[in-house]
Design an enzyme around this catalytic site. Structure first.
Site, short mmCIF file in Angstrom:
data_model
loop_
_atom_site.label_atom_id
_atom_site.label_comp_id
_atom_site.label_asym_id
_atom_site.label_seq_id
_atom_site.Cartn_x
_atom_site.Cartn_y
_atom_site.Cartn_z
N ALA A 175 37.40 41.33 48.97
CA ALA A 175 37.62 42.74 48.59
C ALA A 175 37.34 42.95 47.10
CB ALA A 175 39.02 43.18 49.00
N CYS A 176 38.22 43.64 46.40
CA CYS A 176 37.98 43.98 44.98
C CYS A 176 37.86 42.75 44.10
CB CYS A 176 39.12 44.84 44.45
SG CYS A 176 39.12 46.47 45.17
N SER A 177 38.37 41.61 44.57
CA SER A 177 38.33 40.42 43.73
C SER A 177 37.17 39.49 44.07
CB SER A 177 39.67 39.66 43.84
OG SER A 177 40.68 40.43 43.26
N SER B 134 34.60 45.21 43.81
CA SER B 134 34.40 44.01 42.97
C SER B 134 33.46 44.25 41.79
CB SER B 134 33.85 42.87 43.82
OG SER B 134 32.53 43.14 44.23
#
Ligand code: CO8
Length: 370
Positions: free
Chosen positions: A155-157, A331
Site C-alpha cells: 500500500a502507501c509504504s 507510495s
C-alpha cells in the site's frame, strides 16, 4: 559491506488535473440526479441518501487543492464518475509500465546510466495492473535491463519497504544497480459518488536509481526501518476472488474504504514514535535532520507528527507538502516530496523519508547527502 546510494530520482505526472471545485461540481450534479430519481426509495429507506460535497471542507480537512489523474473526462462525467482508458492489446505496453518508463527517464539521466546498465528492477505500488506477467518484468523488458525483476506491494509504504529490500540487496552484494518505480493509479479504486473519499487520491509515478558505489554523489541510505500492525481501518476488497464470491455484484467492484478519523489518530502516533526510534537508533535528535519527506495523505497529520517529534511547529522547509497539488498518491507521495525538495542539500546533511498507511504499514529511510 557495500553502501546503497540513491543516484537519481524521477517523477511522471499525468497531464489531467482536477481542482476541488470541479470534482465537487460533478459529484453534486450526480447527487442531485440520484436524489430526484430515487426519492421514493430513499424515503422508504431501501436506498441510501447521498450527501453533496464541499470544496472548502476538502481543503480544510485534508490540505488538498488539486490532483492529477490519468483520465479527467471520465471522472468528471456525472453519468460515469470513473476514469476510462482504452483497452490495450498484449502486444502494447501496459499503462503502469508506460508510467514507470516516463518516471525512469529523468532518474536514469541524473544517474548517468542507461537501462541496459541496470541489474534489478523493482515495481513497488499499492496495486498491480494484472496478476502476471509481473509489472516489473515488463518494465525490465522495455528498459533493456539485465538480471531480475520483482513486484512489491505494501500500500502507501510500498516505496519505503522497497528501499529496505534494495538496501539489503546492495549490502549483500546481490545487486549493484537497481531501479525502483512506484506507478500509482489511485483514481481507479475510488468511489467518486462518496463525498467521504472522492477527493483523497491522485495518480503519479516516481522512480529512483540506487547504486552500490562508495564514491558516487547522491543520497547514501544510512538505514531503513519498517513496521506493520494489522488494521481494518483502511481496506480495499478488490481482488481475483471477487467474481466467485457469493452475493458480490460483479458490476460493482469493491472500492477503497477507510475510517479516516481513526486512521488519523492511530497512524499519527505510530508514525511519530517510529520516526523518533529511527533517529534514536543513530543517536540523532530529530532537530538535527534537515528535512522530513513524509507520506502525503493529510497536511494536518504531517504537522501533528512533526510537532510531536520536534516539539515545535515545523516549517514548510523542514517538511515539504506536495499533497496540495497531487493529493494522496499512495507510495509515490513521499518520493515526490524527496524528488522535488532535494537539491538544496549539502554533503553530510541528513533527511528522513517516511511513509505510513494501509496495513497499517510504516516505513522510513535515513538518507545522507554525499
Ligand atoms: N464535503 C462536505 N462534508 C463532508 C465531506 C465532503 N466531501 N466528507 C465528509 N464530510 C462530513 C462528514 O460527513 C462529517 O459530517 P458529520 O460531522 O455530520 O458526521 C464531517 O464532514 C466530518 O467528517 P470526517 O470526520 O470524515 O472528516 P475528517 O476531519 O476526519 O477528515 C479525512 C476526513 C480528510 C479523510 C481525514 O480523516 C484524513 O485524512 N484521515 C487520514 C487518512 C489517511 O491518512 N489515510 C491513509 C489512507 S491511504 C493508504 O493507506 C493507501 C491505500 C492504497 C491506495 C490505493 C488507491 C485507492
Amino acid at each position: 559491506m557495500a553502501t546503497a546510494i540513491i543516484t537519481g530520482s524521477g517523477l511522471y505526472t499525468p497531464k489531467d488535473i482536477i481542482s476541488n471545485q470541479a470534482l465537487v461540481n460533478s459529484l453534486n450534479q450526480f447527487v442531485e440526479q440520484y436524489q430526484a430519481k430515487y426519492h421514493t426509495e430513499i424515503a422508504a429507506g431501501t436506498m441510501p441518501a447521498l450527501e453533496p460535497s464541499d470544496p472548502d471542507f476538502i481543503e480544510k480537512a485534508s490540505g488538498i487543492k488539486n490532483r492529477y489523474v490519468i483520465d479527467k473526462k471520465g471522472i468528471l462525467d456525472p453519468n460515469r464518475l470513473c476514469p476510462q482508458i482504452p483497452q490495450r492489446s498484449p502486444d502494447e505496453i501496459s499503462v503502469q509500465a508506460e508510467m514507470a518508463l516516463h518516471a525512469l527517464e529523468p532518474a536514469l539521466a541524473e544517474a548517468q546510466l542507461k537501462g541496459s546498465d541496470i541489474d534489478t528492477v523493482i515495481c513497488a505500488a499499492s496495486v498491480m495492473q494484472r496478476g502476471y506477467p509481473s509489472m516489473s518484468v515488463e518494465i525490465q523488458h522495455h528498459l533493456g535491463a539485465k538480471g531480475s525483476a520483482l513486484d512489491l506491494q505494501m500500500a502507501c509504504s510500498s516505496a519505503t519497504f522497497g528501499l529496505q529490500v534494495i538496501n539489503s540487496l546492495i549490502q549483500s552484494g546481490a545487486a549493484k544497480k537497481i531501479v525502483m518505480v512506484n506507478p500509482e493509479i489511485c483514481s481507479a479504486h475510488l468511489d467518486y459518488s462518496n463525498r467521504d473519499s472522492h477527493f483523497i487520491f491522485g495518480d503519479a509515478c516516481t522512480a529512483m536509481v540506487i547504486e552500490a558505489h562508495e564514491n558516487q554523489s547522491g543520497f547514501r541510505i544510512l538505514s531503513t526501518q519498517c513496521q506493520t500492525q494489522y488494521s481494518n481501518n483502511i481496506r480495499n476488497e478488490f481482488g481475483f476472488l471477487n467474481r466467485i464470491e457469493a452475493g458480490r455484484d460483479p458490476k460493482h467492484p469493491p472500492f477503497f474504504t477507510q475510517q479516516g478519523r481513526k486512521v488519523f489518530k492511530e497512524v499519527s502516533s505510530l508514525a511519530a514514535e517510529h520516526l523518533a526510534n529511527h533517529c534514536q537508533q543513530h543517536q540523532l535528535l530529530p532537530a538535527q535532520l534537515k528535512r522530513f519527506w513524509l507520506h502525503q495523505a493529510n497536511a494536518t497529520m504531517n504537522q501533528l507528527i512533526l510537532k510531536k517529534l520536534l516539539e515545535t511547529e515545523p516549517n514548510a522547509y523542514q517538511a515539504p507538502l506536495v499533497l496540495d497539488n497531487y493529493a494522496n498518491t499512495s507510495s509515490a507521495g513521499c518520493v515526490i516530496a524527496f524528488h522535488t525538495h532535494k537539491t538544496d542539500f549539502e554533503a553530510g546533511e541528513k533527511g528522513l523519508l517516511c511513509s505510513f498507511g494501509a496495513g497499517y504499514s510504516i516505513g522510513s529511510a535515513l538518507l545522507e547527502k554525499c
